[in-house]
Design a protein around this motif. Sequence first.
Motif, PDB file in Angstrom:
ATOM      1  N   GLY A 103       0.795  -1.302   0.086  1.00 12.61           N
ATOM      2  CA  GLY A 103       0.156  -0.047   0.033  1.00 12.61           C
ATOM      3  C   GLY A 103       0.668   1.203   0.026  1.00 12.61           C
ATOM      4  O   GLY A 103       1.774   1.293  -0.753  1.00 12.61           O
ATOM      5  N   ALA A 104       0.596   2.177   0.902  1.00 18.16           N
ATOM      6  CA  ALA A 104       1.347   3.370   0.913  1.00 18.16           C
ATOM      7  C   ALA A 104       2.624   3.183   1.518  1.00 18.16           C
ATOM      8  O   ALA A 104       3.593   4.124   1.725  1.00 18.16           O
ATOM      9  CB  ALA A 104       0.390   4.523   1.595  1.00 18.16           C
ATOM     10  N   GLY A 105       2.975   2.132   2.293  1.00 14.18           N
ATOM     11  CA  GLY A 105       4.142   1.906   2.993  1.00 14.18           C
ATOM     12  C   GLY A 105       4.300   1.995   4.306  1.00 14.18           C
ATOM     13  O   GLY A 105       5.609   2.350   4.814  1.00 14.18           O
ATOM     14  N   THR A 106       3.308   2.071   5.047  1.00 17.63           N
ATOM     15  CA  THR A 106       3.499   2.575   6.638  1.00 17.63           C
ATOM     16  C   THR A 106       4.204   1.500   7.435  1.00 17.63           C
ATOM     17  O   THR A 106       4.973   1.909   8.440  1.00 17.63           O
ATOM     18  CB  THR A 106       2.160   2.820   6.983  1.00 17.63           C
ATOM     19  N   LEU A 107       4.056   0.455   7.049  1.00 17.54           N
ATOM     20  CA  LEU A 107       4.966  -0.749   7.642  1.00 17.54           C
ATOM     21  C   LEU A 107       6.312  -0.617   7.380  1.00 17.54           C
ATOM     22  O   LEU A 107       7.120  -0.947   8.107  1.00 17.54           O
ATOM     23  CB  LEU A 107       4.261  -2.339   7.309  1.00 17.54           C
ATOM     24  N   GLN A 108       6.776  -0.359   6.172  1.00 17.59           N
ATOM     25  CA  GLN A 108       8.301  -0.307   5.810  1.00 17.59           C
ATOM     26  C   GLN A 108       8.578   0.997   6.374  1.00 17.59           C
ATOM     27  O   GLN A 108       9.851   0.660   7.074  1.00 17.59           O
ATOM     28  CB  GLN A 108       8.151  -0.115   4.344  1.00 17.59           C
ATOM     29  N   SER A 136      -1.820  -1.949  -7.528  1.00 17.98           N
ATOM     30  CA  SER A 136      -2.452  -0.689  -7.920  1.00 17.98           C
ATOM     31  C   SER A 136      -1.487   0.565  -7.623  1.00 17.98           C
ATOM     32  O   SER A 136      -0.760   0.697  -6.925  1.00 17.98           O
ATOM     33  CB  SER A 136      -3.619  -0.503  -7.133  1.00 17.98           C
ATOM     34  N   PRO A 137      -1.588   1.355  -8.759  1.00 16.89           N
ATOM     35  CA  PRO A 137      -0.600   2.521  -8.647  1.00 16.89           C
ATOM     36  C   PRO A 137      -1.456   3.707  -7.921  1.00 16.89           C
ATOM     37  O   PRO A 137      -0.795   4.853  -7.608  1.00 16.89           O
ATOM     38  CB  PRO A 137      -0.607   3.159 -10.013  1.00 16.89           C
ATOM     39  N   GLY A 138      -2.578   3.294  -7.178  1.00 22.70           N
ATOM     40  CA  GLY A 138      -3.273   4.312  -6.489  1.00 22.70           C
ATOM     41  C   GLY A 138      -2.514   4.730  -5.181  1.00 22.70           C
ATOM     42  O   GLY A 138      -3.184   5.786  -4.653  1.00 22.70           O
ATOM     43  N   TYR A 139      -1.706   4.139  -4.689  1.00 13.77           N
ATOM     44  CA  TYR A 139      -1.163   4.421  -3.352  1.00 13.77           C
ATOM     45  C   TYR A 139       0.079   5.248  -3.693  1.00 13.77           C
ATOM     46  O   TYR A 139       0.838   5.865  -2.582  1.00 13.77           O
ATOM     47  CB  TYR A 139      -0.539   3.247  -2.682  1.00 13.77           C
ATOM     48  N   GLU A 140       0.639   5.529  -4.892  1.00 15.70           N
ATOM     49  CA  GLU A 140       1.881   6.268  -5.148  1.00 15.70           C
ATOM     50  C   GLU A 140       1.754   7.556  -4.447  1.00 15.70           C
ATOM     51  O   GLU A 140       3.079   7.910  -4.015  1.00 15.70           O
ATOM     52  CB  GLU A 140       2.361   6.248  -6.647  1.00 15.70           C
ATOM     53  N   ARG A 141       1.010   8.345  -4.726  1.00 18.05           N
ATOM     54  CA  ARG A 141       1.073   9.861  -4.312  1.00 18.05           C
ATOM     55  C   ARG A 141       1.079   9.866  -2.826  1.00 18.05           C
ATOM     56  O   ARG A 141       2.199  10.532  -2.528  1.00 18.05           O
ATOM     57  CB  ARG A 141      -0.130  10.406  -4.800  1.00 18.05           C
ATOM     58  N   GLN A 142       0.309   9.079  -2.078  1.00 12.93           N
ATOM     59  CA  GLN A 142       0.571   9.109  -0.660  1.00 12.93           C
ATOM     60  C   GLN A 142       1.540   8.439  -0.148  1.00 12.93           C
ATOM     61  O   GLN A 142       2.334   9.244   0.814  1.00 12.93           O
ATOM     62  CB  GLN A 142      -0.873   8.310  -0.107  1.00 12.93           C
ATOM     63  N   ALA A 143       2.183   7.602  -0.752  1.00 19.20           N
ATOM     64  CA  ALA A 143       3.632   6.907  -0.263  1.00 19.20           C
ATOM     65  C   ALA A 143       4.620   7.847  -0.553  1.00 19.20           C
ATOM     66  O   ALA A 143       5.465   7.993   0.163  1.00 19.20           O
ATOM     67  CB  ALA A 143       3.895   5.511  -1.400  1.00 19.20           C
ATOM     68  N   LYS A 144       4.741   8.483  -1.683  1.00 16.08           N
ATOM     69  CA  LYS A 144       5.763   9.558  -1.879  1.00 16.08           C
ATOM     70  C   LYS A 144       5.692  10.611  -1.058  1.00 16.08           C
ATOM     71  O   LYS A 144       6.634  11.035  -0.426  1.00 16.08           O
ATOM     72  CB  LYS A 144       5.551  10.061  -3.348  1.00 16.08           C
ATOM     73  N   ARG A 145       4.464  11.108  -0.572  1.00 17.91           N
ATOM     74  CA  ARG A 145       4.301  12.085   0.641  1.00 17.91           C
ATOM     75  C   ARG A 145       4.820  11.676   1.833  1.00 17.91           C
ATOM     76  O   ARG A 145       5.636  12.332   2.775  1.00 17.91           O
ATOM     77  CB  ARG A 145       3.051  12.632   0.591  1.00 17.91           C
ATOM     78  N   LEU A 146       4.560  10.429   2.249  1.00 16.42           N
ATOM     79  CA  LEU A 146       5.009   9.979   3.551  1.00 16.42           C
ATOM     80  C   LEU A 146       6.631   9.712   3.563  1.00 16.42           C
ATOM     81  O   LEU A 146       7.217   9.911   4.691  1.00 16.42           O
ATOM     82  CB  LEU A 146       4.276   8.583   3.801  1.00 16.42           C
ATOM     83  N   LEU A 147       7.004   9.136   2.288  1.00 14.85           N
ATOM     84  CA  LEU A 147       8.284   8.934   2.503  1.00 14.85           C
ATOM     85  C   LEU A 147       9.259  10.224   2.640  1.00 14.85           C
ATOM     86  O   LEU A 147      10.234  10.421   3.259  1.00 14.85           O
ATOM     87  CB  LEU A 147       8.852   8.222   1.263  1.00 14.85           C
ATOM     88  N   GLU A 148       8.835  11.407   1.785  1.00 16.79           N
ATOM     89  CA  GLU A 148       9.461  12.621   1.810  1.00 16.79           C
ATOM     90  C   GLU A 148       9.247  13.164   3.122  1.00 16.79           C
ATOM     91  O   GLU A 148      10.328  13.878   3.676  1.00 16.79           O
ATOM     92  CB  GLU A 148       8.805  13.712   0.573  1.00 16.79           C
ATOM     93  N   GLU A 149       8.215  13.471   3.860  1.00 18.65           N
ATOM     94  CA  GLU A 149       8.087  13.740   5.188  1.00 18.65           C
ATOM     95  C   GLU A 149       8.837  13.151   6.347  1.00 18.65           C
ATOM     96  O   GLU A 149       9.148  13.869   7.296  1.00 18.65           O
ATOM     97  CB  GLU A 149       6.554  13.482   5.605  1.00 18.65           C
TER      98      GLU A 149
END
Length: 169
Positions: A14-19, A36-49
């Motif tokens: 998903g958005a990568g919270t476990l990672q 699904s590519p649907g998680y990519e925007r949220q994942a990018k934001r979380l990783l950058e934050e």
Amino acid sequence: RGIAGATLLEIGGGAGTLQIELLGRGAERATNFELSPGYERQAKRLLEERGLAGRVDRRVGDVAQEPELAPPADVVLLHRVVCCYLDYESLLTTAAAKAQRLLAFSYPPDVAVARLLVRVLNLWLRVRGSDFRSYVHPEQAMLEAVERNGFRLVTAERAGTWRIALFER
């Protein structure tokens, strides 16, 4: 189990919270595969934050169908993913082939109540026009699929309504 310096492969992350959590606890790098590519925007934001963008490789694809796309990793995780995939044996076999040290996956229990709830969920999804389906797979068969690939079950525990299995090579 220590994960300091470990590489991670999360299938269906998903958005990568476990990672993100495990990177914060000492894991070195992570690769995430998602259908699904649907998680990519949220994942990018979380990783950058969290300043982790350079430590996670995000990929969209079906690892069970194209195992060559995924790198091997010390630890392979499948959290609430096996229940979303019809061919659990291919998925778990691929995951086991990629795991060098540990493999963990969560799944709904193979009990009548869970099977009934999944049937109701799938009916609701069908009525709404969704192609997505959920599955309750036979627990023993899933565990054996991993064990056949050189792993030993370390623990199988309840986590709320879910089950979590941890294997070691």
